[in-house]
Design an enzyme around this catalytic site. Structure first.
Site, mmCIF file in Angstrom:
data_model
loop_
_atom_site.group_PDB
_atom_site.id
_atom_site.type_symbol
_atom_site.label_atom_id
_atom_site.label_comp_id
_atom_site.label_asym_id
_atom_site.label_seq_id
_atom_site.Cartn_x
_atom_site.Cartn_y
_atom_site.Cartn_z
ATOM 1 N N SER A 191 0.862 -1.181 0.000
ATOM 2 C CA SER A 191 0.000 0.000 0.000
ATOM 3 C C SER A 191 0.898 1.231 0.000
ATOM 4 C CB SER A 191 -0.882 -0.034 1.253
ATOM 5 O OG SER A 191 -1.667 1.123 1.338
ATOM 6 N N LYS A 199 -1.080 -0.940 -4.447
ATOM 7 C CA LYS A 199 -2.292 -0.198 -4.082
ATOM 8 C C LYS A 199 -1.880 1.247 -3.817
ATOM 9 C CE LYS A 199 -4.858 0.012 0.297
ATOM 10 N NZ LYS A 199 -5.635 -0.767 1.287
ATOM 11 N N LYS A 208 -2.997 4.982 -2.422
ATOM 12 C CA LYS A 208 -3.948 5.792 -1.677
ATOM 13 C C LYS A 208 -4.302 6.990 -2.560
ATOM 14 C CE LYS A 208 -4.157 3.691 2.342
ATOM 15 N NZ LYS A 208 -5.439 3.178 2.861
ATOM 16 N N ASP A 251 -7.259 3.108 -3.058
ATOM 17 C CA ASP A 251 -8.007 3.159 -1.795
ATOM 18 C C ASP A 251 -8.225 4.618 -1.411
ATOM 19 O OD1 ASP A 251 -9.125 2.807 0.687
ATOM 20 O OD2 ASP A 251 -7.385 1.813 1.597
ATOM 21 N N GLU A 304 -11.265 0.924 -3.595
ATOM 22 C CA GLU A 304 -11.579 0.578 -2.204
ATOM 23 C C GLU A 304 -12.187 1.771 -1.467
ATOM 24 O OE1 GLU A 304 -8.110 -1.002 -0.296
ATOM 25 O OE2 GLU A 304 -8.933 -0.841 1.724
ATOM 26 N N ASP A 358 -14.111 -1.627 2.751
ATOM 27 C CA ASP A 358 -13.174 -1.852 3.856
ATOM 28 C C ASP A 358 -13.846 -1.335 5.136
ATOM 29 O OD1 ASP A 358 -11.191 -1.624 5.780
ATOM 30 O OD2 ASP A 358 -9.806 -0.442 4.598
ATOM 31 N N LYS A 412 -10.578 -6.995 7.200
ATOM 32 C CA LYS A 412 -9.646 -6.505 8.231
ATOM 33 C C LYS A 412 -10.042 -7.198 9.522
ATOM 34 C CE LYS A 412 -7.458 -2.596 6.537
ATOM 35 N NZ LYS A 412 -8.089 -1.279 6.465
ATOM 36 N N GLY A 428 -4.484 -4.499 5.795
ATOM 37 C CA GLY A 428 -3.421 -4.304 6.775
ATOM 38 C C GLY A 428 -3.660 -3.044 7.580
HETATM 39 O O1 SMG Z 1 -0.545 -2.465 6.726
HETATM 40 O O2 SMG Z 1 0.152 -2.287 4.690
HETATM 41 C C1 SMG Z 1 -0.523 -1.903 5.637
HETATM 42 C C2 SMG Z 1 -1.393 -0.684 5.447
HETATM 43 C C3 SMG Z 1 -2.454 -0.942 4.448
HETATM 44 O O3 SMG Z 1 -3.459 0.924 3.403
HETATM 45 C C4 SMG Z 1 -3.465 0.190 4.369
HETATM 46 N N1 SMG Z 1 -4.347 0.303 5.381
HETATM 47 O O4 SMG Z 1 -7.547 1.642 4.616
HETATM 48 O O5 SMG Z 1 -6.654 -0.164 4.002
HETATM 49 C C5 SMG Z 1 -6.588 0.881 4.639
HETATM 50 C C6 SMG Z 1 -5.366 1.303 5.427
HETATM 51 C C7 SMG Z 1 -5.712 1.599 6.857
HETATM 52 C C8 SMG Z 1 -4.597 2.157 7.666
HETATM 53 S S1 SMG Z 1 -4.009 3.657 7.076
HETATM 54 C C9 SMG Z 1 -3.058 4.397 8.273
HETATM 55 MG MG MG Z 2 -8.635 0.588 3.117
#
Ligand code: SMG
Ligand code: MG
Length: 389
Positions: free
Chosen positions: A154, A180, A182, A208, A233, A258, A282, A310
């Site tokens: 991510s 992925k 953001k 995401d 996402e 999510d 999750k 994650g």
């Molecule tokens: O653990 O690789 C990881 C982070 C993956 O993007 C990630 N998590 O919305 O999916 C999500 C985010 C939530 C935490 S962002 C601080």
């Molecule tokens: Mg997410």
């Protein structure tokens, strides 16, 4: 899965708070993480094995609470999770002479509304202890079928496209098999298009938004359709399940939920409504790994692909996620990266690594790692140590 495990008589539960600096800041549509403030649990208890003639052994188990420091991703946050565990959840499990069994923890804590991340952490620590007592791995107990799983990464938001491309290239060089990104309004179509051009058509790519868009953004988000993404996402706020269903009809790229998925029931409803074409499971967000398995089973039955999300976990949660993602319905690569993606040093002695883009599923008893107790003591403190009343 779920064959019976020796029950546990709890002796005490430690709540550790540790501070883990991130190797690079991680920016999302809701904020920037620079350091992970993590609550981890250590439960110590006596496991009585009926099969072994009632023999009792002292075991420990570890759990990780995935709540972030601020209530910006979910209503839960780490200080609140700690408080609810200490004042509301643990007293229920520690009162009287009852033993505990992870399979019953969810129901026993049902009188407390919400707080899935806090409940999930407790269930996880108890399950780990029971599995260590039974000498069974977490993955085997959940019903894993894979020995290694594909690893996705991510990637945070960058203002400058060149900085984003440099970060993505680094992860591609590390071997990650799925990227992925953001996104948020203003840092979306162009950024994603540039990454698609960099990595070429063959590398799986997804985005995401962490709830950053609104129902009226359908036309805008449909511009992502040209970029051949696996999924979008959580584009809309978590409560807006109907909005996601409408968006799914408007946009060709599959919509993945999510934040909206907080239980097997909410997942079933979202699927029925057409709002959840793919599910990011999750375990913390749904109250634990056992509910995560129920969501996996449900999605498999309904033909909805799932993957494991994650929460910047330490080696504890990362090992557990690898076990879960080895179940057969996890047909898409998850956000289970190497520990080094976030941390220079992990709190387990044998952290998750990637090899040829894959993570090996731990097979040792319980979650399958040893905690580096000296390092845990160095970067944290015991916030509470609670015994039965
Ligand atoms: O653990 O690789 C990881 C982070 C993956 O993007 C990630 N998590 O919305 O999916 C999500 C985010 C939530 C935490 S962002 C601080
Ligand atoms: Mg997410």
């Amino acid at each position: 899965m779920h064959s019976p495990l020796p029950h546990l008589r709890l002796r005490h539960v430690e709540l550790h708070r540790i501070a883990m600096p991130l190797v690079v800041p991680f920016r999302t549509s809701f904020g920037v993480e620079r350091e992970r403030d993590v609550l981890i649990l250590r439960v110590v208890g006596d496991a009585t094995d009926a099969d072994a003639g009632g023999e009792t052994t002292e075991v420990e188990g570890w759990g990780e609470c995935v709540a972030l420091a601020e209530p910006t991703y979910s209503p839960e946050y780490v200080d609140g999770a700690q408080d609810v565990i200490v004042r509301h959840l643990l007293p229920t499990l520690l009162s009287g002479s009852d033993t505990v069994d992870a399979a019953e923890v969810g129901a026993r804590l049902g009188h407390v509304h919400g707080h899935p991340m806090a409940k999930g952490a407790l269930e996880m620590a108890i399950l780990d202890a029971q599995l260590r007592a039974a000498d069974r791995s977490f993955a085997a107990h959940l019903g894993a079928t894979a020995e290694r799983i594909p690893s996705g990464v991510s990637v945070g938001i960058f203002d400058e496209i060149d900085d984003l491309l440099a970060a993505v290239q680094g992860y591609v060089d590390d071997g990650y098999v799925r990227i992925k990104l953001k996104i948020e309004p203003g840092r979306d179509i162009e950024h994603v298009a540039a990454v698609r051009e960099l990595i070429g058509p063959a590398t799986p790519l997804q985005v995401d938004a962490n709830t950053a868009y609104r129902r009226t953004d359908g036309e805008h988000l449909a511009r992502l359709d040209a970029l051949d993404l696996l999924l979008i996402e959580q584009p809309l706020p978590e409560e807006d399940v109907l909005g996601h269903a409408r968006l799914a009809a408007e946009v060709e790229t599959p919509i993945c939920l999510d934040e909206s998925l907080v239980s097997a029931d909410t997942t079933a409803d979202a699927i029925e409504l057409g709002a959840c074409e793919v599910a990011n499971i999750k375990p913390g967000g749904v109250g634990g790994y056992l509910e995560a398995v129920r969501i996996h089973d449900l999605c498999r039955e309904r033909g909805v692909p799932v993957w494991c999300g994650g929460m910047l976990e330490t080696g504890i949660g990362r090992a557990a996620n690898a076990g879960l993602a080895a179940l057969p319905g996890f047909t898409l690569p998850g956000d289970i990266s190497a520990s080094t993606r976030f941390y220079a040093r992990d709190i387990v002695t044998d952290p998750i690594t990637i090899d040829d883009g894959h993570v090996t599923v731990p097979t040792a008893a319980g979650l399958g790692f040893e905690i580096d107790r000296a390092y845990v003591a160095e970067i944290g403190r015991i916030a509470h140590d609670i015994s039965p009343t």
